[in-house]
Design a protein around this motif. Structure first.
Motif, PDB file in Angstrom:
ATOM      1  N   MET A   1       0.845  -1.185   0.000  1.00 31.56           N
ATOM      2  CA  MET A   1       0.000   0.000   0.000  1.00 31.56           C
ATOM      3  C   MET A   1       0.888   1.246   0.000  1.00 31.56           C
ATOM      4  O   MET A   1       1.807   1.358   0.801  1.00 31.56           O
ATOM      5  CB  MET A   1      -0.900  -0.003   1.226  1.00 31.56           C
ATOM      6  N   PHE A   2       0.598   2.142  -0.912  1.00 29.96           N
ATOM      7  CA  PHE A   2       1.392   3.358  -1.034  1.00 29.96           C
ATOM      8  C   PHE A   2       0.847   4.460  -0.133  1.00 29.96           C
ATOM      9  O   PHE A   2      -0.363   4.608   0.026  1.00 29.96           O
ATOM     10  CB  PHE A   2       1.395   3.867  -2.480  1.00 29.96           C
ATOM     11  N   THR A   3       1.774   5.206   0.414  1.00 28.99           N
ATOM     12  CA  THR A   3       1.451   6.429   1.135  1.00 28.99           C
ATOM     13  C   THR A   3       2.406   7.499   0.626  1.00 28.99           C
ATOM     14  O   THR A   3       3.408   7.199  -0.035  1.00 28.99           O
ATOM     15  CB  THR A   3       1.611   6.265   2.666  1.00 28.99           C
ATOM     16  N   VAL A   4       2.098   8.735   0.946  1.00 29.81           N
ATOM     17  CA  VAL A   4       2.929   9.837   0.482  1.00 29.81           C
ATOM     18  C   VAL A   4       2.946  10.916   1.553  1.00 29.81           C
ATOM     19  O   VAL A   4       2.011  11.033   2.345  1.00 29.81           O
ATOM     20  CB  VAL A   4       2.409  10.408  -0.867  1.00 29.81           C
ATOM     21  N   ARG A   5       4.025  11.667   1.571  1.00 33.41           N
ATOM     22  CA  ARG A   5       4.072  12.840   2.440  1.00 33.41           C
ATOM     23  C   ARG A   5       4.841  13.940   1.744  1.00 33.41           C
ATOM     24  O   ARG A   5       5.716  13.678   0.905  1.00 33.41           O
ATOM     25  CB  ARG A   5       4.685  12.510   3.795  1.00 33.41           C
ATOM     26  N   LYS A   6       4.462  15.173   2.081  1.00 36.59           N
ATOM     27  CA  LYS A   6       5.203  16.319   1.585  1.00 36.59           C
ATOM     28  C   LYS A   6       6.590  16.291   2.201  1.00 36.59           C
ATOM     29  O   LYS A   6       6.746  16.026   3.393  1.00 36.59           O
ATOM     30  CB  LYS A   6       4.525  17.628   1.993  1.00 36.59           C
ATOM     31  N   ALA A   7       7.565  16.576   1.394  1.00 32.98           N
ATOM     32  CA  ALA A   7       8.946  16.646   1.888  1.00 32.98           C
ATOM     33  C   ALA A   7       9.268  18.091   2.233  1.00 32.98           C
ATOM     34  O   ALA A   7       8.637  19.027   1.735  1.00 32.98           O
ATOM     35  CB  ALA A   7       9.907  16.139   0.823  1.00 32.98           C
ATOM     36  N   ASP A   8      10.253  18.250   3.081  1.00 29.63           N
ATOM     37  CA  ASP A   8      10.767  19.579   3.378  1.00 29.63           C
ATOM     38  C   ASP A   8      12.290  19.541   3.327  1.00 29.63           C
ATOM     39  O   ASP A   8      12.887  18.510   3.008  1.00 29.63           O
ATOM     40  CB  ASP A   8      10.237  20.114   4.716  1.00 29.63           C
ATOM     41  N   ILE A   9      12.889  20.642   3.647  1.00 31.37           N
ATOM     42  CA  ILE A   9      14.341  20.788   3.515  1.00 31.37           C
ATOM     43  C   ILE A   9      15.105  19.731   4.310  1.00 31.37           C
ATOM     44  O   ILE A   9      16.204  19.327   3.931  1.00 31.37           O
ATOM     45  CB  ILE A   9      14.759  22.224   3.886  1.00 31.37           C
ATOM     46  N   ASN A  10      14.506  19.227   5.381  1.00 32.72           N
ATOM     47  CA  ASN A  10      15.145  18.183   6.183  1.00 32.72           C
ATOM     48  C   ASN A  10      15.206  16.836   5.466  1.00 32.72           C
ATOM     49  O   ASN A  10      15.888  15.920   5.920  1.00 32.72           O
ATOM     50  CB  ASN A  10      14.421  18.027   7.525  1.00 32.72           C
ATOM     51  N   ASP A  11      14.477  16.710   4.362  1.00 33.34           N
ATOM     52  CA  ASP A  11      14.463  15.468   3.593  1.00 33.34           C
ATOM     53  C   ASP A  11      15.464  15.470   2.445  1.00 33.34           C
ATOM     54  O   ASP A  11      15.506  14.518   1.653  1.00 33.34           O
ATOM     55  CB  ASP A  11      13.059  15.224   3.026  1.00 33.34           C
ATOM     56  N   ALA A  12      16.268  16.504   2.329  1.00 32.85           N
ATOM     57  CA  ALA A  12      17.223  16.596   1.219  1.00 32.85           C
ATOM     58  C   ALA A  12      18.133  15.365   1.168  1.00 32.85           C
ATOM     59  O   ALA A  12      18.399  14.829   0.083  1.00 32.85           O
ATOM     60  CB  ALA A  12      18.036  17.881   1.300  1.00 32.85           C
ATOM     61  N   GLY A  13      18.614  14.913   2.286  1.00 33.21           N
ATOM     62  CA  GLY A  13      19.486  13.742   2.317  1.00 33.21           C
ATOM     63  C   GLY A  13      18.786  12.486   1.831  1.00 33.21           C
ATOM     64  O   GLY A  13      19.372  11.684   1.093  1.00 33.21           O
ATOM     65  N   LEU A  14      17.536  12.288   2.219  1.00 36.06           N
ATOM     66  CA  LEU A  14      16.768  11.129   1.767  1.00 36.06           C
ATOM     67  C   LEU A  14      16.526  11.203   0.258  1.00 36.06           C
ATOM     68  O   LEU A  14      16.685  10.201  -0.454  1.00 36.06           O
ATOM     69  CB  LEU A  14      15.432  11.040   2.517  1.00 36.06           C
ATOM     70  N   ILE A  15      16.175  12.378  -0.248  1.00 34.32           N
ATOM     71  CA  ILE A  15      15.948  12.532  -1.682  1.00 34.32           C
ATOM     72  C   ILE A  15      17.243  12.256  -2.444  1.00 34.32           C
ATOM     73  O   ILE A  15      17.240  11.557  -3.466  1.00 34.32           O
ATOM     74  CB  ILE A  15      15.373  13.923  -1.996  1.00 34.32           C
ATOM     75  N   GLN A  16      18.353  12.769  -1.939  1.00 34.14           N
ATOM     76  CA  GLN A  16      19.642  12.511  -2.577  1.00 34.14           C
ATOM     77  C   GLN A  16      19.942  11.011  -2.590  1.00 34.14           C
ATOM     78  O   GLN A  16      20.414  10.462  -3.585  1.00 34.14           O
ATOM     79  CB  GLN A  16      20.748  13.277  -1.846  1.00 34.14           C
ATOM     80  N   GLN A  17      19.660  10.333  -1.490  1.00 34.81           N
ATOM     81  CA  GLN A  17      19.896   8.885  -1.401  1.00 34.81           C
ATOM     82  C   GLN A  17      19.022   8.124  -2.400  1.00 34.81           C
ATOM     83  O   GLN A  17      19.498   7.215  -3.092  1.00 34.81           O
ATOM     84  CB  GLN A  17      19.619   8.409   0.024  1.00 34.81           C
ATOM     85  N   LEU A  18      17.747   8.485  -2.494  1.00 29.09           N
ATOM     86  CA  LEU A  18      16.863   7.835  -3.461  1.00 29.09           C
ATOM     87  C   LEU A  18      17.351   8.098  -4.886  1.00 29.09           C
ATOM     88  O   LEU A  18      17.391   7.182  -5.718  1.00 29.09           O
ATOM     89  CB  LEU A  18      15.425   8.333  -3.283  1.00 29.09           C
ATOM     90  N   ALA A  19      17.732   9.350  -5.160  1.00 25.00           N
ATOM     91  CA  ALA A  19      18.223   9.706  -6.497  1.00 25.00           C
ATOM     92  C   ALA A  19      19.453   8.889  -6.858  1.00 25.00           C
ATOM     93  O   ALA A  19      19.606   8.452  -8.001  1.00 25.00           O
ATOM     94  CB  ALA A  19      18.520  11.200  -6.568  1.00 25.00           C
ATOM     95  N   SER A  20      20.326   8.672  -5.895  1.00 20.22           N
ATOM     96  CA  SER A  20      21.548   7.916  -6.191  1.00 20.22           C
ATOM     97  C   SER A  20      21.231   6.476  -6.594  1.00 20.22           C
ATOM     98  O   SER A  20      22.004   5.850  -7.313  1.00 20.22           O
ATOM     99  CB  SER A  20      22.500   7.943  -4.992  1.00 20.22           C
ATOM    100  N   GLN A  21      20.077   5.963  -6.158  1.00 22.10           N
ATOM    101  CA  GLN A  21      19.687   4.597  -6.503  1.00 22.10           C
ATOM    102  C   GLN A  21      19.011   4.490  -7.872  1.00 22.10           C
ATOM    103  O   GLN A  21      18.944   3.400  -8.440  1.00 22.10           O
ATOM    104  CB  GLN A  21      18.751   4.038  -5.430  1.00 22.10           C
ATOM    105  N   VAL A  22      18.482   5.608  -8.380  1.00 18.67           N
ATOM    106  CA  VAL A  22      17.780   5.546  -9.666  1.00 18.67           C
ATOM    107  C   VAL A  22      18.553   6.182 -10.808  1.00 18.67           C
ATOM    108  O   VAL A  22      18.288   5.908 -11.974  1.00 18.67           O
ATOM    109  CB  VAL A  22      16.376   6.197  -9.591  1.00 18.67           C
ATOM    110  N   TRP A  23      19.511   7.048 -10.496  1.00 15.86           N
ATOM    111  CA  TRP A  23      20.147   7.897 -11.493  1.00 15.86           C
ATOM    112  C   TRP A  23      20.810   7.095 -12.617  1.00 15.86           C
ATOM    113  O   TRP A  23      20.491   7.262 -13.776  1.00 15.86           O
ATOM    114  CB  TRP A  23      21.134   8.828 -10.795  1.00 15.86           C
ATOM    115  N   LYS A  24      21.743   6.231 -12.267  1.00 22.19           N
ATOM    116  CA  LYS A  24      22.465   5.469 -13.297  1.00 22.19           C
ATOM    117  C   LYS A  24      21.562   4.425 -13.948  1.00 22.19           C
ATOM    118  O   LYS A  24      21.692   4.140 -15.137  1.00 22.19           O
ATOM    119  CB  LYS A  24      23.724   4.832 -12.722  1.00 22.19           C
ATOM    120  N   HIS A  25      20.632   3.890 -13.190  1.00 25.22           N
ATOM    121  CA  HIS A  25      19.671   2.940 -13.756  1.00 25.22           C
ATOM    122  C   HIS A  25      18.844   3.617 -14.847  1.00 25.22           C
ATOM    123  O   HIS A  25      18.576   3.016 -15.891  1.00 25.22           O
ATOM    124  CB  HIS A  25      18.759   2.392 -12.654  1.00 25.22           C
TER     125      HIS A  25
END
Length: 166
Positions: free
Chosen positions: A1-25
């Motif tokens: 089941m999917f859920t979602v939340r608004k991100a804020d500036i404190n989530d920059a590290g998590l977004i960067q981590q997710l991006a690193s997993q999809v970028w080269k793929h």
């Protein structure tokens, strides 16, 4: 089941981590390793994400599947009735699970909440060789133009611009 939340500036590290997993793929077969590295730093360094989330006013949302982050989307309001879907990425192991559709519907609902009484247009850029183009077409987007956009360091984004009115 999917859920979602608004991100804020404190989530920059998590977004960067997710991006690193999809970028080269996502881009490994499309762009050179040098351009991949350049673009990743340009778009996903912590200072860049802070700029996007702060003064640039991009709204990020993070999707979760069973409480585990599986993707994100970023929307920028360009004017009262025009929005730009800046980013939508789903982790490779979550692709095909409905996470992309869930994120896109999240974007549609968010945008409708900002302009509830008038139609709004959403545009996005997609690399002309990116297989995500078919996903966007499936979601109702159409190609409205294309271009080769300089991004610095001698690199270009060779994109279609796709659009949908909601």
């Amino acid at each position: 089941m999917f859920t979602v939340r608004k991100a804020d500036i404190n989530d920059a590290g998590l977004i960067q981590q997710l991006a690193s997993q999809v970028w080269k793929h996502t881009y490994g077969n499309i762009l050179s390793p040098q351009q991949l590295d350049y673009m990743f730093e340009m778009m996903y360094s912590i200072p860049s994400l802070h700029q996007q989330m702060g003064p640039d006013k991009h709204q990020y949302f993070i999707a979760y599947n069973d409480n585990k982050p599986c993707g994100y989307i970023s929307i920028e309001q360009e004017n009262k009735q025009l929005f730009h879907l800046q980013k939508i990425y789903v982790l490779p192991d979550a692709q095909g699970s409905g996470a992309g559709r869930f994120l896109m519907e999240t974007a549609f609902n968010y945008i409708k909440s900002l302009c509830p009484h008038t139609p709004c247009t959403i545009e996005l850029n997609v690399n002309r060789s990116n297989k995500a183009k078919q996903f966007y077409e499936h979601m109702g987007y159409t190609i409205v133009r294309s271009g080769d956009f300089p991004i610095g360091n001698g690199y270009y984004m060779n994109d279609y611009i796709m659009s949908i009115t909601i």
